[in-house]
Design a protein around this motif. Sequence first.
Motif, PDB file in Angstrom:
ATOM      1  N   ASP A 138      48.423 -51.829 -40.865  1.00 39.16           N
ATOM      2  CA  ASP A 138      48.999 -53.098 -41.206  1.00 39.16           C
ATOM      3  C   ASP A 138      48.213 -54.198 -41.581  1.00 39.16           C
ATOM      4  O   ASP A 138      48.440 -54.995 -42.379  1.00 39.16           O
ATOM      5  N   PHE A 139      47.142 -54.080 -40.787  1.00 39.92           N
ATOM      6  CA  PHE A 139      45.959 -55.060 -41.191  1.00 39.92           C
ATOM      7  C   PHE A 139      45.638 -55.133 -42.664  1.00 39.92           C
ATOM      8  O   PHE A 139      45.740 -56.216 -43.365  1.00 39.92           O
ATOM      9  N   ILE A 140      45.409 -53.703 -43.201  1.00 37.54           N
ATOM     10  CA  ILE A 140      45.175 -53.513 -44.713  1.00 37.54           C
ATOM     11  C   ILE A 140      46.264 -54.023 -45.531  1.00 37.54           C
ATOM     12  O   ILE A 140      46.059 -54.644 -46.448  1.00 37.54           O
ATOM     13  N   ARG A 141      47.369 -53.646 -44.950  1.00 35.31           N
ATOM     14  CA  ARG A 141      48.734 -54.067 -45.973  1.00 35.31           C
ATOM     15  C   ARG A 141      48.539 -55.476 -46.192  1.00 35.31           C
ATOM     16  O   ARG A 141      48.806 -56.120 -47.127  1.00 35.31           O
ATOM     17  N   ARG A 142      48.436 -56.232 -44.873  1.00 37.39           N
ATOM     18  CA  ARG A 142      48.541 -57.491 -45.087  1.00 37.39           C
ATOM     19  C   ARG A 142      47.433 -58.425 -45.961  1.00 37.39           C
ATOM     20  O   ARG A 142      47.519 -59.075 -46.774  1.00 37.39           O
ATOM     21  N   LEU A 143      46.401 -57.621 -45.693  1.00 37.99           N
ATOM     22  CA  LEU A 143      45.081 -58.039 -46.454  1.00 37.99           C
ATOM     23  C   LEU A 143      45.179 -57.672 -47.901  1.00 37.99           C
ATOM     24  O   LEU A 143      45.052 -58.778 -48.855  1.00 37.99           O
TER      25      LEU A 143
ATOM     26  N   GLY B  45      48.131 -57.808 -49.383  1.00 41.57           N
ATOM     27  CA  GLY B  45      49.262 -58.709 -49.856  1.00 41.57           C
ATOM     28  C   GLY B  45      48.479 -60.127 -50.004  1.00 41.57           C
ATOM     29  O   GLY B  45      48.810 -60.549 -51.225  1.00 41.57           O
ATOM     30  N   ASP B  46      47.565 -60.502 -49.417  1.00 38.02           N
ATOM     31  CA  ASP B  46      46.926 -61.417 -49.539  1.00 38.02           C
ATOM     32  C   ASP B  46      46.083 -61.809 -50.911  1.00 38.02           C
ATOM     33  O   ASP B  46      46.030 -62.807 -51.618  1.00 38.02           O
ATOM     34  N   LEU B  47      45.486 -60.700 -50.881  1.00 44.29           N
ATOM     35  CA  LEU B  47      44.714 -60.433 -52.302  1.00 44.29           C
ATOM     36  C   LEU B  47      45.245 -60.439 -53.421  1.00 44.29           C
ATOM     37  O   LEU B  47      44.964 -60.886 -54.506  1.00 44.29           O
ATOM     38  N   ASN B  48      46.749 -59.884 -53.480  1.00 42.76           N
ATOM     39  CA  ASN B  48      47.644 -59.707 -54.608  1.00 42.76           C
ATOM     40  C   ASN B  48      48.475 -61.060 -54.824  1.00 42.76           C
ATOM     41  O   ASN B  48      49.141 -61.159 -55.650  1.00 42.76           O
ATOM     42  N   GLY B  49      48.286 -61.794 -53.738  1.00 38.61           N
ATOM     43  CA  GLY B  49      49.109 -63.242 -53.823  1.00 38.61           C
ATOM     44  C   GLY B  49      50.552 -63.141 -53.460  1.00 38.61           C
ATOM     45  O   GLY B  49      51.334 -63.791 -53.577  1.00 38.61           O
ATOM     46  N   GLN B  50      50.592 -62.292 -52.497  1.00 41.68           N
ATOM     47  CA  GLN B  50      52.081 -61.852 -51.936  1.00 41.68           C
ATOM     48  C   GLN B  50      52.070 -62.564 -50.418  1.00 41.68           C
ATOM     49  O   GLN B  50      51.286 -62.550 -49.783  1.00 41.68           O
TER      50      GLN B  50
END
Length: 58
Positions: free
Chosen positions: A46-51, A53-58
Amino acid sequence: MKTGIKMKDAYHVACAVCPSCDCFLTTDDRLLKYDTDEIQMLNPIDFIRRLEGDLNGQ
């Protein structure tokens, strides 16, 4: 300790809370269920998914 978290786990969480970390990564289901306003409990996936998402502007 009153929350049911084992002493060694509580020490680890405290070491993340004291310096104001944003999240605590764990695969321990009991810790992942622990709810607090002080720190987010996340599993590594989940941490990687959030990270990402943040990097992709989501």
